[in-house]
Write a protein that holds these residues in place. Structure first.
Motif, PDB file in Angstrom:
ATOM      1  N   THR A 217       7.762 -11.666  -3.621  1.00  0.00           N
ATOM      2  CA  THR A 217       7.348 -10.563  -4.246  1.00  0.00           C
ATOM      3  C   THR A 217       4.896 -11.383  -3.344  1.00  0.00           C
ATOM      4  O   THR A 217       4.974 -12.758  -4.110  1.00  0.00           O
ATOM      5  CB  THR A 217       7.073 -10.334  -5.281  1.00  0.00           C
ATOM      6  OG1 THR A 217       8.500 -10.226  -5.335  1.00  0.00           O
ATOM      7  CG2 THR A 217       6.516  -9.470  -5.760  1.00  0.00           C
ATOM      8  N   LEU A 218       4.880 -10.258  -2.840  1.00  0.00           N
ATOM      9  CA  LEU A 218       3.565 -10.663  -2.083  1.00  0.00           C
ATOM     10  C   LEU A 218       3.330  -9.752  -3.586  1.00  0.00           C
ATOM     11  O   LEU A 218       2.900  -8.324  -3.960  1.00  0.00           O
ATOM     12  CB  LEU A 218       2.939  -9.726  -1.471  1.00  0.00           C
ATOM     13  CG  LEU A 218       1.569 -10.334  -0.585  1.00  0.00           C
ATOM     14  CD1 LEU A 218       1.068 -11.649  -0.603  1.00  0.00           C
ATOM     15  CD2 LEU A 218       1.256  -9.140   0.323  1.00  0.00           C
ATOM     16  N   VAL A 219       1.595 -10.128  -4.478  1.00  0.00           N
ATOM     17  CA  VAL A 219       1.146  -9.936  -5.932  1.00  0.00           C
ATOM     18  C   VAL A 219      -0.253 -10.296  -5.629  1.00  0.00           C
ATOM     19  O   VAL A 219      -0.909 -10.778  -4.473  1.00  0.00           O
ATOM     20  CB  VAL A 219       1.548 -10.834  -6.695  1.00  0.00           C
ATOM     21  CG1 VAL A 219       3.124 -10.253  -7.126  1.00  0.00           C
ATOM     22  CG2 VAL A 219       1.081 -12.384  -6.374  1.00  0.00           C
ATOM     23  N   ASP A 220      -1.375  -9.567  -6.311  1.00  0.00           N
ATOM     24  CA  ASP A 220      -2.578  -9.360  -5.986  1.00  0.00           C
ATOM     25  C   ASP A 220      -3.484 -10.705  -7.951  1.00  0.00           C
ATOM     26  O   ASP A 220      -2.128 -10.361  -8.609  1.00  0.00           O
ATOM     27  CB  ASP A 220      -3.391  -8.258  -6.157  1.00  0.00           C
ATOM     28  CG  ASP A 220      -3.433  -7.516  -7.346  1.00  0.00           C
ATOM     29  OD1 ASP A 220      -2.019  -7.660  -7.537  1.00  0.00           O
ATOM     30  OD2 ASP A 220      -3.441  -6.692  -7.337  1.00  0.00           O
ATOM     31  N   ALA A 221      -4.500 -10.496  -7.580  1.00  0.00           N
ATOM     32  CA  ALA A 221      -5.133 -11.053  -8.943  1.00  0.00           C
ATOM     33  C   ALA A 221      -4.450 -10.601 -10.195  1.00  0.00           C
ATOM     34  O   ALA A 221      -4.067 -11.161 -11.795  1.00  0.00           O
ATOM     35  CB  ALA A 221      -5.734 -11.197  -8.587  1.00  0.00           C
ATOM     36  N   ALA A 222      -4.525  -9.046 -10.560  1.00  0.00           N
ATOM     37  CA  ALA A 222      -3.452  -8.494 -11.585  1.00  0.00           C
ATOM     38  C   ALA A 222      -2.666  -8.507 -11.432  1.00  0.00           C
ATOM     39  O   ALA A 222      -2.674  -8.425 -12.538  1.00  0.00           O
ATOM     40  CB  ALA A 222      -4.565  -7.135 -11.654  1.00  0.00           C
ATOM     41  N   GLY A 223      -1.504  -8.973 -10.400  1.00  0.00           N
ATOM     42  CA  GLY A 223       0.167  -9.311 -11.177  1.00  0.00           C
ATOM     43  C   GLY A 223       0.739  -7.960  -9.901  1.00  0.00           C
ATOM     44  O   GLY A 223       1.852  -7.978 -10.552  1.00  0.00           O
ATOM     45  N   VAL A 224       0.144  -7.086  -9.782  1.00  0.00           N
ATOM     46  CA  VAL A 224       0.716  -5.843  -9.447  1.00  0.00           C
ATOM     47  C   VAL A 224       1.070  -6.281  -8.188  1.00  0.00           C
ATOM     48  O   VAL A 224       0.953  -7.433  -7.319  1.00  0.00           O
ATOM     49  CB  VAL A 224      -0.488  -5.118  -9.122  1.00  0.00           C
ATOM     50  CG1 VAL A 224       0.190  -3.765  -8.425  1.00  0.00           C
ATOM     51  CG2 VAL A 224      -0.821  -4.727 -10.454  1.00  0.00           C
ATOM     52  N   ALA A 225       2.410  -6.088  -8.240  1.00  0.00           N
ATOM     53  CA  ALA A 225       3.326  -6.556  -6.806  1.00  0.00           C
ATOM     54  C   ALA A 225       3.428  -5.448  -5.883  1.00  0.00           C
ATOM     55  O   ALA A 225       3.834  -4.311  -5.515  1.00  0.00           O
ATOM     56  CB  ALA A 225       4.785  -6.578  -7.096  1.00  0.00           C
ATOM     57  N   LEU A 226       3.022  -5.647  -4.636  1.00  0.00           N
ATOM     58  CA  LEU A 226       2.452  -5.416  -3.639  1.00  0.00           C
ATOM     59  C   LEU A 226       3.213  -4.890  -2.297  1.00  0.00           C
ATOM     60  O   LEU A 226       4.024  -3.373  -1.648  1.00  0.00           O
ATOM     61  CB  LEU A 226       1.354  -5.527  -2.670  1.00  0.00           C
ATOM     62  CG  LEU A 226       0.167  -6.421  -3.527  1.00  0.00           C
ATOM     63  CD1 LEU A 226      -1.174  -6.661  -2.495  1.00  0.00           C
ATOM     64  CD2 LEU A 226      -0.149  -4.804  -3.951  1.00  0.00           C
ATOM     65  N   SER A 227       4.235  -6.091  -2.270  1.00  0.00           N
ATOM     66  CA  SER A 227       5.221  -5.826  -1.252  1.00  0.00           C
ATOM     67  C   SER A 227       6.383  -7.009  -1.508  1.00  0.00           C
ATOM     68  O   SER A 227       6.160  -8.139  -2.294  1.00  0.00           O
ATOM     69  CB  SER A 227       4.690  -5.431   0.398  1.00  0.00           C
ATOM     70  OG  SER A 227       4.832  -6.919   0.630  1.00  0.00           O
TER      71      SER A 227
END
Length: 331
Positions: A217-227
């Motif tokens: 799972t690709l995530v950003d710095a806020a922990g939001v799952a992008l894909s």
């Protein structure tokens, strides 16, 4: 209404005293050549008496009948109501004329202000009417600021806004559409008359992948799952955090990764943290570790690390310790 007479009335004909006849003596000049001039006088001829003296000759008991045609001398003509009303109207007209004369400048100023206000109101109403008319309807939606997100897909999703006047674009509908795209971190709407609606998007920055049963799972710095993909995406480091994306350790790791320069960020292949105070990065194929510590002074630590890596490349070093940027340890 009776007005006082400015002068006393003249005496009537009966009260006047009879005038005495006036005798005039004229000298008589003797003919030239005559010697006897003494005792020669001219005849006495009385002047004609005025008509006012006739009553006195007729006798003291006779009196002339009073002239009742014009009334007595002490009587004054009676004022009629029509005359009073005419005088009142004339007075009111004169008063209004004076008021108009003294207020002419104020009236002109009031007319100027009223005209200006009316023009402003008409301008505002015209502008509002034109803005909400089909003359300013949306004919094209443009999406800018995307790199990973396909702009055409966002434009197609916002096609429901076409045909609406620019002031009537529903921001809640736009938000509902963009929420469906995980890569959208924030956005702004910009109306460009007459027919363009510009959507400026700020994408989320992926920091790495987290391995799970579903894949990577690709995530950003806020922990939001992008894909989520079954295979690990290339170009992103693998994140190992025991507490998961909701822990403080993950938040510190995200802050550290975003503070790295681009050239160092590209070399990071793995990141791990068991607490907010022991963030560790792994560089490249050499497996060199960078002990970062906590997320405080991350900008200064990044500058120090870049300088040390220039003088001591990762191929020659097994570990960089920049947890104390004033005393860097290289092993």
């Amino acid at each position: 209404m009776r007005r006082p007479s400015p002068l006393p009335p003249p005496p009537s004909r009966d009260e006047r005293e009879p005038e005495e006849p006036i005798e005039v003596f004229l000298p008589v000049v003797a003919p030239r050549g005559s010697d006897d001039v003494d005792g020669v006088t001219a005849p006495v001829v009385p002047f004609a008496q005025p008509a006012s003296a006739e009553p006195a000759r007729r006798g003291a008991g006779e009196h002339a009948e009073p002239d009742t045609a014009g009334g007595g001398p002490d009587e004054e003509p009676m004022l009629r109501a029509r005359d009073v009303w005419a005088a009142a109207r004339a007075r009111r007209r004169a008063l209004r004329a004076e008021v108009r004369r003294f207020t002419a400048r104020q009236r002109r100023r009031r007319i100027v202000w009223a005209g200006s206000a009316a023009a402003l109101v008409l301008l505002v109403l015209g502008s509002v009417g034109a803005a909400y008319s089909p003359l300013f309807a949306v004919e094209r939606v443009r999406v800018v600021g995307t790199s990973q997100l396909p702009a055409a897909a966002v434009e197609d999703a916002l096609s429901a806004q076409l045909g609406r006047p620019l002031p009537l674009v529903d921001s809640s509908e736009v938000k509902a559409v963009l929420v469906a795209f995980p890569l959208v971190e924030s956005y702004t709407l910009e109306a460009r008359p007459p027919h363009d609606l510009v959507v400026r998007i700020v994408e989320r920055t992926p920091i790495g992948t987290i391995s799970s049963a579903a894949g990577y799972t690709l995530v950003d710095a806020a922990g939001v799952a992008l894909s989520t993909t079954p295979e690990r995406p290339k170009g992103y480091p693998e994140i190992t955090v025991p507490g998961g994306i909701t822990s403080r350790a993950f938040a510190a790791l995200g802050m550290v990764f975003r503070s790295l320069p681009d050239d160092i960020r590209e070399q990071v292949t793995a990141m791990s943290a068991t607490s907010p105070h022991d963030v560790t990065l792994t560089l490249g194929k050499t497996g060199t570790d960078v002990v970062w510590g906590d997320a405080s002074e991350s900008a200064r630590k990044a500058v120090v690390l870049e300088s040390i890596m220039t003088s001591r490349p990762p191929a020659e070093v097994s570990e960089y310790d920049v947890s104390s940027p004033g005393a860097v340890v290289v092993r």
